[in-house]
Design an enzyme around this catalytic site. Structure first.
Site, PDB file in Angstrom:
ATOM      1  N   LEU A 134       0.856  -1.209   0.161  1.00  0.00           N
ATOM      2  CA  LEU A 134       0.128   0.091  -0.099  1.00  0.00           C
ATOM      3  C   LEU A 134       0.962   1.195  -0.216  1.00  0.00           C
ATOM      4  CD1 LEU A 134      -2.695  -0.952   2.619  1.00  0.00           C
ATOM      5  CD2 LEU A 134      -3.069  -0.905   0.397  1.00  0.00           C
ATOM      6  N   ASP A 135       0.452   2.277  -0.699  1.00  0.00           N
ATOM      7  CA  ASP A 135       1.247   3.332  -0.787  1.00  0.00           C
ATOM      8  C   ASP A 135       1.346   4.021   0.804  1.00  0.00           C
ATOM      9  OD1 ASP A 135       1.390   3.317  -3.292  1.00  0.00           O
ATOM     10  OD2 ASP A 135      -0.279   4.647  -3.731  1.00  0.00           O
ATOM     11  N   ARG A 136       2.420   4.902   0.904  1.00  0.00           N
ATOM     12  CA  ARG A 136       2.711   5.048   2.247  1.00  0.00           C
ATOM     13  C   ARG A 136       1.483   6.098   2.769  1.00  0.00           C
ATOM     14  NH1 ARG A 136       7.407   8.361   5.144  1.00  0.00           N
ATOM     15  NH2 ARG A 136       8.763   7.871   3.472  1.00  0.00           N
ATOM     16  N   THR A 193      -1.603   5.538   2.027  1.00  0.00           N
ATOM     17  CA  THR A 193      -2.811   5.052   1.922  1.00  0.00           C
ATOM     18  C   THR A 193      -2.970   4.038   3.164  1.00  0.00           C
ATOM     19  OG1 THR A 193      -2.712   4.759  -0.499  1.00  0.00           O
ATOM     20  CG2 THR A 193      -4.350   3.234   0.433  1.00  0.00           C
ATOM     21  N   ARG A 233      -4.812   5.872  -7.944  1.00  0.00           N
ATOM     22  CA  ARG A 233      -4.617   7.378  -8.066  1.00  0.00           C
ATOM     23  C   ARG A 233      -4.588   7.948  -9.416  1.00  0.00           C
ATOM     24  NH1 ARG A 233       0.407   7.595  -4.399  1.00  0.00           N
ATOM     25  NH2 ARG A 233       0.534   9.615  -4.747  1.00  0.00           N
TER      26      ARG A 233
END
Length: 213
Positions: free
Chosen positions: A55-57, A59, A157
């Protein structure tokens, strides 16, 4: 890590509600990451659990970890085969046209010395598909549910910003940064397991989403 952030646990799987701002991979500057919590997440096992996906930082939400190497391989294969159901919620900085549908937009990585790297829509890139539907609209913004069928980097995104023409609120790369953070949350995850109950977890809406529901 707060024990309340453990959403699912059994002998081979662990799902946590990853807080926004915590990177899964250790940053180059040595700041805190998921690695700093793995000892605490052993939960009596000899080995540290291993993150199966990313997961993105910025998110938050459902992150699956495997508690042994064999499970890590099987779970990774399930992700590769597109067998894992993922549901995300995002507040968009505008209202997309229509009530829902599927975004089919291939993605590729580009980079420059000045701006760093980002993902862009590119017909020659890797295929990427995301189902979406508008859940709620108010004050010129929309709460949208996304169900990615593929797992490309920054997929939701870019699909929001380019595919729907409306970026995620607080997205520092594809929209406008916001002090409250990026409004993207991995709300649910389901991974089938032959002969066993599926791994299933739901992460509650974070405080930064305010009164969106």
């Amino acid at each position: 890590m707060d024990p309340d952030r453990i959403l699912f646990v059994d002998g081979e799987a662990l799902v946590i509600d990853k807080p926004a701002g915590l990177p899964v991979d250790r940053p180059r500057d040595g700041s805190l990451s998921l690695d700093n919590h793995l000892e605490q997440l052993r939960l009596g096992f000899r080995r540290w659990p291993v993150a199966v996906h990313r997961l993105d930082r910025d998110t938050s939400g459902c992150l699956l970890l495997a508690r042994n190497p064999k499970a890590a391989v099987r779970f990774g294969q399930a992700f590769e085969a597109g067998l894992v159901e993922k549901r995300y919620l995002a507040v968009l900085d505008g209202v997309p046209e229509g009530e829902g549908g599927t975004i089919d937009l291939a993605l590729a990585k580009v980079s420059s010395r000045d701006a760093g790297w980002r993902m862009v829509a590119d017909p020659k890139g890797k295929s990427a598909r995301t189902g979406w539907r508008t859940v709620q609209v108010k004050d010129g913004r929309a709460l949208v549910e996304f169900r990615p069928e593929t797992g490309r980097t920054h997929q939701i995104r870019v699909h929001a910003a380019t595919g729907l023409g409306v970026p995620v609120v607080g997205d520092p790369v594809y929209g406008q940064a916001d002090r409250a953070g990026m409004m993207l949350h991995a709300a649910a995850l389901k991974l089938p397991r032959p002969g066993k109950e599926p791994v299933f977890a739901e992460a509650p809406m974070p405080e930064r989403f305010g009164n969106w529901s």
